[in-house]
Design a protein around this motif. Structure first.
Motif, PDB file in Angstrom:
ATOM      1  N   PHE A  28      90.720  88.691  -6.801  1.00  0.00           N
ATOM      2  CA  PHE A  28      89.915  89.822  -7.251  1.00  0.00           C
ATOM      3  C   PHE A  28      90.447  90.506  -8.520  1.00  0.00           C
ATOM      4  CE2 PHE A  28      89.627  89.749  -2.538  1.00  0.00           C
ATOM      5  CZ  PHE A  28      88.288  89.414  -2.415  1.00  0.00           C
ATOM      6  N   GLY A  29      91.594  90.063  -9.049  1.00  0.00           N
ATOM      7  CA  GLY A  29      92.206  90.837 -10.134  1.00  0.00           C
ATOM      8  C   GLY A  29      92.508  92.250  -9.659  1.00  0.00           C
ATOM      9  N   ASP A  30      92.906  92.367  -8.396  1.00  0.00           N
ATOM     10  CA  ASP A  30      92.974  93.655  -7.707  1.00  0.00           C
ATOM     11  C   ASP A  30      94.303  94.349  -7.999  1.00  0.00           C
ATOM     12  OD1 ASP A  30      92.542  95.782  -6.049  1.00  0.00           O
ATOM     13  OD2 ASP A  30      92.258  94.614  -4.218  1.00  0.00           O
ATOM     14  N   GLY A  31      94.359  95.036  -9.136  1.00  0.00           N
ATOM     15  CA  GLY A  31      95.583  95.743  -9.484  1.00  0.00           C
ATOM     16  C   GLY A  31      95.442  96.482 -10.794  1.00  0.00           C
ATOM     17  N   LEU A  60      92.039 103.583  -7.937  1.00  0.00           N
ATOM     18  CA  LEU A  60      91.594 102.403  -7.196  1.00  0.00           C
ATOM     19  C   LEU A  60      92.163 102.365  -5.775  1.00  0.00           C
ATOM     20  CD1 LEU A  60      91.780  99.607  -9.934  1.00  0.00           C
ATOM     21  CD2 LEU A  60      89.810 100.964  -9.198  1.00  0.00           C
ATOM     22  N   ASP A  61      92.757 103.465  -5.326  1.00  0.00           N
ATOM     23  CA  ASP A  61      93.283 103.553  -3.963  1.00  0.00           C
ATOM     24  C   ASP A  61      94.353 102.497  -3.693  1.00  0.00           C
ATOM     25  OD1 ASP A  61      93.455 104.621  -1.367  1.00  0.00           O
ATOM     26  OD2 ASP A  61      91.986 103.188  -0.570  1.00  0.00           O
ATOM     27  N   ILE A  62      95.200 102.230  -4.699  1.00  0.00           N
ATOM     28  CA  ILE A  62      96.287 101.265  -4.554  1.00  0.00           C
ATOM     29  C   ILE A  62      97.584 102.022  -4.302  1.00  0.00           C
ATOM     30  CG2 ILE A  62      97.683  99.542  -5.763  1.00  0.00           C
ATOM     31  CD1 ILE A  62      95.143  98.670  -7.213  1.00  0.00           C
ATOM     32  N   ARG A  95      97.180  95.145  -5.060  1.00  0.00           N
ATOM     33  CA  ARG A  95      96.957  95.850  -3.794  1.00  0.00           C
ATOM     34  C   ARG A  95      97.828  95.312  -2.673  1.00  0.00           C
ATOM     35  NH1 ARG A  95      93.127  99.327  -2.956  1.00  0.00           N
ATOM     36  NH2 ARG A  95      91.839  98.498  -4.661  1.00  0.00           N
ATOM     37  N   GLY A  96      98.175  94.035  -2.756  1.00  0.00           N
ATOM     38  CA  GLY A  96      99.029  93.438  -1.738  1.00  0.00           C
ATOM     39  C   GLY A  96      98.581  92.029  -1.426  1.00  0.00           C
ATOM     40  N   ALA A  97      99.220  91.423  -0.436  1.00  0.00           N
ATOM     41  CA  ALA A  97      98.910  90.061  -0.029  1.00  0.00           C
ATOM     42  C   ALA A  97      98.224  90.080   1.323  1.00  0.00           C
ATOM     43  CB  ALA A  97     100.180  89.221   0.024  1.00  0.00           C
ATOM     44  N   ALA A  98      97.059  89.420   1.403  1.00  0.00           N
ATOM     45  CA  ALA A  98      96.284  89.360   2.637  1.00  0.00           C
ATOM     46  C   ALA A  98      95.243  88.257   2.489  1.00  0.00           C
ATOM     47  CB  ALA A  98      95.604  90.694   2.925  1.00  0.00           C
ATOM     48  N   TYR A 104      89.500  95.801   2.156  1.00  0.00           N
ATOM     49  CA  TYR A 104      90.958  95.786   2.229  1.00  0.00           C
ATOM     50  C   TYR A 104      91.468  96.809   3.234  1.00  0.00           C
ATOM     51  CZ  TYR A 104      90.452  99.836  -0.898  1.00  0.00           C
ATOM     52  OH  TYR A 104      90.096 101.047  -1.446  1.00  0.00           O
ATOM     53  N   ASP A 105      92.661  96.593   3.694  1.00  0.00           N
ATOM     54  CA  ASP A 105      93.358  97.526   4.576  1.00  0.00           C
ATOM     55  C   ASP A 105      93.861  98.695   3.724  1.00  0.00           C
ATOM     56  OD1 ASP A 105      95.007  98.924   6.265  1.00  0.00           O
ATOM     57  OD2 ASP A 105      96.284  97.203   6.791  1.00  0.00           O
TER      58      ASP A 105
END
Length: 288
Positions: A28-31, A60-62, A95-98, A104-105
């Motif tokens: 997602f490019g989530d960061g 982004l709630d990270i 955001r993390g690994a999942a 997301y959590d």
């Protein structure tokens, strides 16, 4: 070390470091990220960059895995491990690994990445060439997200055309460059796009504005047009790695060169702040 990579507590060279397949950055490019110049093993304007980094993550709630002070100390300690006098210091949090899932959590703790490598600052005395392109990015440009494909494509187009940057615009309104801010001088006034959702708040641009105030140069933070850009007395391009460059050509048309004295005053003021902050004697090092 000549170049350093860090991921979630592990330090290695960039070639050696492994990142988990399920890190959400892959899907997602989530960061978010930030970057700065290191001079004399001191990170220039570190507090400003950390403030922007935490602001982007909050938007982004990270969850960044450490407090701001601890992160600043970690970045400084890592910088001391790398050889050289001037460095590019980059850090991001994902955001993390999942397992892949759009949802997301919200309690997930982010993964911190750091990359530090030798850097050479561009000579502000040497003018650069620019091109223009429609700004097709999303409407949250104020967040320093990892989703940079529009900027990558704009930068690649500039490189193919022999230019160093792309000036983005929405209709007739200039926003910023692919990876820099753009401002202009006209009739003794410094004009720059305001800090809204269409641009990233440039720390170097902010300090250049402060330099203008110290020099008694009038500052207007308002949208300006492509016509104003082409008609400007000087066109200034700034980023965390290049503090105060100026353009000589946009889309093959000569620009600027009409207010060299005021341009030089701003450049000297901005560079002087960097040298004082880092304790360096010169903007440039010997051959690396």
């Amino acid at each position: 070390m000549k170049e350093l990579a860090y991921y979630d507590g592990t330090i290695a060279s960039p070639e050696e470091l492994m990142v988990p397949f399920n890190d959400r950055v892959h899907f997602f490019g989530d960061g978010v990220y930030d970057a700065a110049v290191g001079g004399n093993h001191r990170i220039y304007l570190l507090e400003d960059h950390l403030d922007r980094f935490y602001s982007s993550a909050n938007a982004l709630d990270i969850r960044i895995p450490m407090e701001k002070k601890a992160l600043g100390e970690l970045l400084t300690d890592l910088l001391k491990k790398v050889e050289g006098e001037t460095h590019f210091v980059y850090w991001q949090v994902t955001r993390g690994a999942a397992p892949r899932n759009h949802v997301y959590d919200s309690e997930m703790t982010g993964k911190l990445w750091v990359m530090i490598r030798p850097n050479r600052l561009r000579d502000p005395e040497v003018p650069i060439n620019l091109i223009t392109a429609e700004d097709t990015r999303f409407l949250h440009c104020n967040i320093k997200t990892l989703n940079l494909l529009p900027s990558v494509m704009a930068s690649q187009k500039a490189d193919k055309l022999g230019a160093q940057e792309t000036v983005l615009h929405r209709g007739e309104i200039v926003t910023e460059c692919a990876h820099s801010n753009v401002s202009i001088l006209k009739d003794g006034t410094f004009l720059s796009h305001p800090n809204d959702q269409y641009i990233l708040r440039g720390i170097s641009k902010t300090h250049m504005i402060e330099a203008c105030y110290r020099l008694g140069i009038q500052v207007l933070e308002r949208p300006f047009t492509l016509t104003e850009l082409m008609d400007a007395d000087e066109v200034l391009v700034t980023s965390s790695s290049n503090f105060c460059l100026h353009a000589k050509e946009i889309d093959g048309i000569a620009v600027g060169g009409k207010d060299p004295l005021r341009l030089k005053q701003i450049q000297n003021e901005v560079i002087g702040e960097y040298l004082t902050y880092t304790g360096k004697m010169s903007l440039f090092d010997g051959d690396m």
